[in-house]
Design an enzyme around this catalytic site. Structure first.
Site, PDB file in Angstrom:
ATOM      1  N   ARG A  95      -1.620  41.596  14.714  1.00  0.00           N
ATOM      2  CA  ARG A  95      -0.398  41.329  15.202  1.00  0.00           C
ATOM      3  C   ARG A  95      -0.260  40.349  14.056  1.00  0.00           C
ATOM      4  O   ARG A  95       1.189  39.714  13.453  1.00  0.00           O
ATOM      5  CB  ARG A  95      -0.379  39.773  15.784  1.00  0.00           C
ATOM      6  CG  ARG A  95       0.108  39.681  17.149  1.00  0.00           C
ATOM      7  CD  ARG A  95       0.317  38.628  18.400  1.00  0.00           C
ATOM      8  NE  ARG A  95       0.490  38.027  19.049  1.00  0.00           N
ATOM      9  CZ  ARG A  95       0.596  38.657  20.509  1.00  0.00           C
ATOM     10  NH1 ARG A  95      -0.718  39.137  20.624  1.00  0.00           N
ATOM     11  NH2 ARG A  95       1.589  37.432  21.087  1.00  0.00           N
ATOM     12  N   ARG A 138       6.652  30.771  18.354  1.00  0.00           N
ATOM     13  CA  ARG A 138       5.923  31.987  18.447  1.00  0.00           C
ATOM     14  C   ARG A 138       6.485  32.936  18.067  1.00  0.00           C
ATOM     15  O   ARG A 138       6.459  34.158  17.626  1.00  0.00           O
ATOM     16  CB  ARG A 138       5.427  32.420  20.322  1.00  0.00           C
ATOM     17  CG  ARG A 138       4.684  31.328  20.938  1.00  0.00           C
ATOM     18  CD  ARG A 138       3.985  31.338  22.037  1.00  0.00           C
ATOM     19  NE  ARG A 138       4.253  32.769  22.739  1.00  0.00           N
ATOM     20  CZ  ARG A 138       4.604  33.178  24.243  1.00  0.00           C
ATOM     21  NH1 ARG A 138       5.438  32.169  25.081  1.00  0.00           N
ATOM     22  NH2 ARG A 138       4.870  34.262  24.679  1.00  0.00           N
ATOM     23  N   ARG A 191       3.078  29.711  31.838  1.00  0.00           N
ATOM     24  CA  ARG A 191       2.423  29.811  30.717  1.00  0.00           C
ATOM     25  C   ARG A 191       2.957  28.329  29.975  1.00  0.00           C
ATOM     26  O   ARG A 191       4.282  28.798  29.781  1.00  0.00           O
ATOM     27  CB  ARG A 191       2.230  30.393  29.580  1.00  0.00           C
ATOM     28  CG  ARG A 191       1.553  32.044  29.930  1.00  0.00           C
ATOM     29  CD  ARG A 191       1.784  33.181  29.923  1.00  0.00           C
ATOM     30  NE  ARG A 191       1.827  33.151  28.039  1.00  0.00           N
ATOM     31  CZ  ARG A 191       2.180  34.139  27.205  1.00  0.00           C
ATOM     32  NH1 ARG A 191       1.604  35.082  27.715  1.00  0.00           N
ATOM     33  NH2 ARG A 191       1.733  34.298  26.221  1.00  0.00           N
ATOM     34  N   ARG A 243       9.704  33.460  33.324  1.00  0.00           N
ATOM     35  CA  ARG A 243       8.383  34.007  32.988  1.00  0.00           C
ATOM     36  C   ARG A 243       7.517  32.915  34.396  1.00  0.00           C
ATOM     37  O   ARG A 243       7.329  32.875  34.288  1.00  0.00           O
ATOM     38  CB  ARG A 243       7.996  34.689  32.128  1.00  0.00           C
ATOM     39  CG  ARG A 243       6.608  35.419  32.284  1.00  0.00           C
ATOM     40  CD  ARG A 243       6.039  36.085  31.327  1.00  0.00           C
ATOM     41  NE  ARG A 243       5.569  35.801  30.359  1.00  0.00           N
ATOM     42  CZ  ARG A 243       5.100  36.319  28.823  1.00  0.00           C
ATOM     43  NH1 ARG A 243       4.965  37.739  28.885  1.00  0.00           N
ATOM     44  NH2 ARG A 243       4.522  35.201  27.696  1.00  0.00           N
TER      45      ARG A 243
HETATM   46  P1  AMP Z   1      -0.046  36.585  24.191  1.00  0.00           P
HETATM   47  O1  AMP Z   1      -0.280  36.662  25.721  1.00  0.00           O
HETATM   48  O2  AMP Z   1      -0.592  38.216  24.047  1.00  0.00           O
HETATM   49  O3  AMP Z   1       0.862  36.313  24.289  1.00  0.00           O
HETATM   50  O4  AMP Z   1      -0.507  35.440  23.137  1.00  0.00           O
HETATM   51  C1  AMP Z   1      -0.218  34.514  23.479  1.00  0.00           C
HETATM   52  C2  AMP Z   1      -1.157  33.368  22.590  1.00  0.00           C
HETATM   53  O5  AMP Z   1      -2.430  33.813  22.067  1.00  0.00           O
HETATM   54  C3  AMP Z   1      -0.537  33.778  21.081  1.00  0.00           C
HETATM   55  O6  AMP Z   1       0.429  33.024  20.848  1.00  0.00           O
HETATM   56  C4  AMP Z   1      -1.823  33.258  19.885  1.00  0.00           C
HETATM   57  O7  AMP Z   1      -1.352  32.731  19.520  1.00  0.00           O
HETATM   58  C5  AMP Z   1      -2.588  34.520  20.706  1.00  0.00           C
HETATM   59  N1  AMP Z   1      -3.046  35.435  20.574  1.00  0.00           N
HETATM   60  C6  AMP Z   1      -2.946  36.787  21.211  1.00  0.00           C
HETATM   61  N2  AMP Z   1      -3.133  37.408  20.444  1.00  0.00           N
HETATM   62  C7  AMP Z   1      -3.418  37.121  19.532  1.00  0.00           C
HETATM   63  C8  AMP Z   1      -3.814  38.143  17.489  1.00  0.00           C
HETATM   64  N3  AMP Z   1      -3.420  39.295  18.139  1.00  0.00           N
HETATM   65  N4  AMP Z   1      -3.671  36.974  16.277  1.00  0.00           N
HETATM   66  C9  AMP Z   1      -3.829  36.051  16.603  1.00  0.00           C
HETATM   67  N5  AMP Z   1      -3.824  35.525  17.647  1.00  0.00           N
HETATM   68  C10 AMP Z   1      -3.210  35.939  18.862  1.00  0.00           C
END
Ligand code: AMP
Length: 225
Positions: free
Chosen positions: A101, A183, A172, A139
């Site tokens: 990311r 985000r 969530r 969601r």
């Molecule tokens: P997601 O389920 O992919 O939307 O991730 C939820 C949260 O997890 C994100 O908003 C970040 O806080 C953290 N997160 C997930 N993947 C990453 C990543 N590759 N780098 C940094 N934070 C992450």
């Protein structure tokens, strides 16, 4: 396309893929489907972090504050977690969902992969920003099996109960409007530069992800060959 052609494509798929896109672009939904059909490891950093938080591990405690604010978890924390995961025996062919990311994470991934197991491609899930907000606020996720639903576009038969396993569906905590905005800011500033990074390495494959999931799935299998 006939189902049998689709099946042949699925079975021959042994790629190492990154799914890249904004929160709500549909990466997780598609990654689950493709990984299950093609026996690929589905490596979702968001799911891994939520599991660490739920188990109250040291890593989970480090990550929670950032996640609650809708901010990215620091690179060193996430890179270490992914490096351990892709070293496991099932991780020959995989989908990385939500990682990298940042450019720092992408560079660390490049360094971690042996030449013989280099990244096959990066699929960019393109969705207009105004669509993302509605997808995220509606969601719902099953807290038992992880199936993803939407109150309007993919509702469960009984509100709050997962059709797939009967488990409770929840919103969530970071799918609330203020967190979503944060985000999306993180995505624009830290993750979007990866489009240039991977385009420059000739790895980027773009997918119009503002269509019905079944259509996206078919095109995805083609893009991943
Ligand atoms: P997601 O389920 O992919 O939307 O991730 C939820 C949260 O997890 C994100 O908003 C970040 O806080 C953290 N997160 C997930 N993947 C990453 C990543 N590759 N780098 C940094 N934070 C992450």
């Amino acid at each position: 396309m006939g189902a049998s052609v689709e099946l042949i494509m699925a079975l021959s798929l042994k790629a190492r893929s990154v799914f890249l896109g904004a929160p709500g672009a549909g990466k997780g939904t598609q990654a689950k489907e493709v990984a299950a059909k093609c026996a690929l490891a589905h490596i979702s950093t968001g799911d891994m972090l939520r599991a660490e938080v739920a188990q109250g591990t040291e890593l989970g405690k480090q990550a929670k504050g950032f996640m609650d604010l809708g901010k990215l978890v620091p690179d060193d924390v996430i890179i270490g977690m992914v490096q351990k995961r892709i070293a496991l025996p099932d991780a020959n062919a995989w989908i990385l969902d939500g990682f990298p990311r940042t450019v720092v994470q992408a560079e660390a991934l490049d360094r971690s992969l042996p030449k013989a197991q280099a990244l096959s491609h990066v699929v960019y899930f393109a969705v207009p920003e105004q669509v993302l907000f509605g997808r995220l606020t509606g969601r719902r996720t099953c807290s038992k099996c992880g199936a993803i639903w939407h109150v309007e576009t993919k509702p469960t038969k009984t509100s709050g109960i997962c059709d797939a396993c009967g488990g409770p569906t929840v919103q969530r905590s970071d799918d609330h409007p203020d967190k979503i905005n944060q985000r999306l800011v993180e995505y624009r500033t830290l993750t979007e530069p990866l489009l240039t990074y991977y385009r420059g390495r000739n790895l980027l494959r773009e997918l119009d992800a503002n269509r019905a999931p079944a259509i996206i799935f078919k095109e995805l299998l083609q893009l991943m060959q």
